[in-house]
Design an enzyme around this catalytic site. Sequence first.
Site, PDB file in Angstrom:
ATOM      1  N   GLY A  13       0.834  -1.197   0.000  1.00 48.81           N
ATOM      2  CA  GLY A  13       0.000   0.000   0.000  1.00 48.81           C
ATOM      3  C   GLY A  13       0.869   1.247   0.000  1.00 48.81           C
ATOM      4  N   GLY A  18      -0.759   2.400   6.520  1.00 55.34           N
ATOM      5  CA  GLY A  18      -0.981   1.657   7.773  1.00 55.34           C
ATOM      6  C   GLY A  18      -0.294   0.304   7.829  1.00 55.34           C
ATOM      7  N   SER A  87       5.971  -2.077  -1.913  1.00 52.98           N
ATOM      8  CA  SER A  87       5.943  -3.032  -3.041  1.00 52.98           C
ATOM      9  C   SER A  87       4.973  -2.583  -4.143  1.00 52.98           C
ATOM     10  CB  SER A  87       5.642  -4.457  -2.564  1.00 52.98           C
ATOM     11  OG  SER A  87       4.572  -4.554  -1.670  1.00 52.98           O
TER      12      SER A  87
HETATM   13  N1  LIG Z   1      -7.181   0.886  10.143  1.00 49.91           N
HETATM   14  C1  LIG Z   1      -5.946   1.365  10.216  1.00 49.91           C
HETATM   15  N2  LIG Z   1      -4.899   0.535   9.990  1.00 49.91           N
HETATM   16  C2  LIG Z   1      -3.632   1.015  10.050  1.00 49.91           C
HETATM   17  N3  LIG Z   1      -3.297   2.292  10.335  1.00 49.91           N
HETATM   18  C3  LIG Z   1      -4.301   3.158  10.577  1.00 49.91           C
HETATM   19  C4  LIG Z   1      -5.652   2.733  10.516  1.00 49.91           C
HETATM   20  N4  LIG Z   1      -6.424   3.805  10.785  1.00 49.91           N
HETATM   21  C5  LIG Z   1      -5.597   4.822  10.999  1.00 49.91           C
HETATM   22  N5  LIG Z   1      -4.309   4.463  10.886  1.00 49.91           N
HETATM   23  C6  LIG Z   1      -3.147   5.366  11.084  1.00 49.91           C
HETATM   24  O1  LIG Z   1      -2.444   5.540   9.853  1.00 49.91           O
HETATM   25  C7  LIG Z   1      -1.056   5.747  10.092  1.00 49.91           C
HETATM   26  C8  LIG Z   1      -0.295   4.707   9.280  1.00 49.91           C
HETATM   27  O2  LIG Z   1       1.106   4.872   9.423  1.00 49.91           O
HETATM   28  P1  LIG Z   1       2.144   3.707   9.122  1.00 49.91           P
HETATM   29  O3  LIG Z   1       3.483   4.190   9.528  1.00 49.91           O
HETATM   30  O4  LIG Z   1       1.660   2.429   9.702  1.00 49.91           O
HETATM   31  O5  LIG Z   1       2.050   3.612   7.534  1.00 49.91           O
HETATM   32  P2  LIG Z   1       2.914   2.731   6.511  1.00 49.91           P
HETATM   33  O6  LIG Z   1       1.963   2.140   5.554  1.00 49.91           O
HETATM   34  O7  LIG Z   1       3.832   1.825   7.262  1.00 49.91           O
HETATM   35  O8  LIG Z   1       3.758   3.859   5.750  1.00 49.91           O
HETATM   36  P3  LIG Z   1       5.218   3.766   5.068  1.00 49.91           P
HETATM   37  O9  LIG Z   1       5.072   3.064   3.760  1.00 49.91           O
HETATM   38  O10 LIG Z   1       5.582   5.222   4.859  1.00 49.91           O
HETATM   39  O11 LIG Z   1       6.143   3.076   6.025  1.00 49.91           O
HETATM   40  C9  LIG Z   1      -0.841   5.596  11.592  1.00 49.91           C
HETATM   41  O12 LIG Z   1      -0.787   6.884  12.154  1.00 49.91           O
HETATM   42  C10 LIG Z   1      -2.088   4.828  12.039  1.00 49.91           C
HETATM   43  O13 LIG Z   1      -2.443   5.081  13.378  1.00 49.91           O
END
Ligand SMILES: Nc1ncnc2c1ncn2[C@@H]1O[C@H](COP(=O)(O)OP(=O)(O)OP(=O)(O)O)[C@@H](O)[C@H]1O
Length: 178
Positions: A13, A18, A87
């Site tokens: 994603g 998230g 990815s």
């Molecule tokens: N249902 C959900 N699932 C996951 N995260 C959520 C959800 N709802 C809200 N969020 C929020 O969205 C944000 C996601 O950040 P996160 O660092 O996990 O993203 P990521 O996909 O790992 O990004 P990156 O690719 O930049 O590492 C967090 O602040 C989290 O609390």
Amino acid sequence: MSSEKGFVLWFTGLPGAGKTTLAERIKTIFTEKGMKVEILDGDEIRKGLSRDLGFSKEDREKHNERVIFVAKLLSRNGVVTLVPLISPYREVRAEARKEISDFVEVYVRCPLDVLIKRDPKGLYKKALAGEINNLTGLQDPYEEPISPEMIIDSNTETVEESVSSIMSYLKSRGLTNH
Ligand SMILES: Nc1ncnc2c1ncn2[C@@H]1O[C@H](COP(=O)(O)OP(=O)(O)OP(=O)(O)O)[C@@H](O)[C@H]1O
Ligand SMILES: [Mg+2]
């Protein structure tokens, strides 16, 4: 000692969707159950195994291929392997699916305007200001999964809801009893 076997939960994603948040929550659940768990986080791997790579298509592919290799080794040795990794390319994710026997693709989906507001690492701000020019979703392509095992809409679900639907799915697949 649990008799459950390893598998790979592959979170794909856009930045900020998230992936890491969900992988960490799922890790806690399996660790508390006494399972061996590893997180292969794209960001962390870029500081080590992939530190020689940048963000061209070729480098993104190489980075992802290294993660596939490690995930395959871990999961076939009984480790619950959680892979939060942007990815962006369908073909690379198809390769992961081909290489790994118990593979679950979770598309963590969120609209771009919400991600720009969320911006947990300030990357969208930098990209919109022209300070970076390769942010996936804004400047670099992201190929959405066509038929992932699961779609998580992180815009409308709470983290708790997302975690529990992932756990229900794993149970329905026979990948966990928990
Ligand atoms: N249902 C959900 N699932 C996951 N995260 C959520 C959800 N709802 C809200 N969020 C929020 O969205 C944000 C996601 O950040 P996160 O660092 O996990 O993203 P990521 O996909 O790992 O990004 P990156 O690719 O930049 O590492 C967090 O602040 C989290 O609390
Ligand atoms: Mg992350």
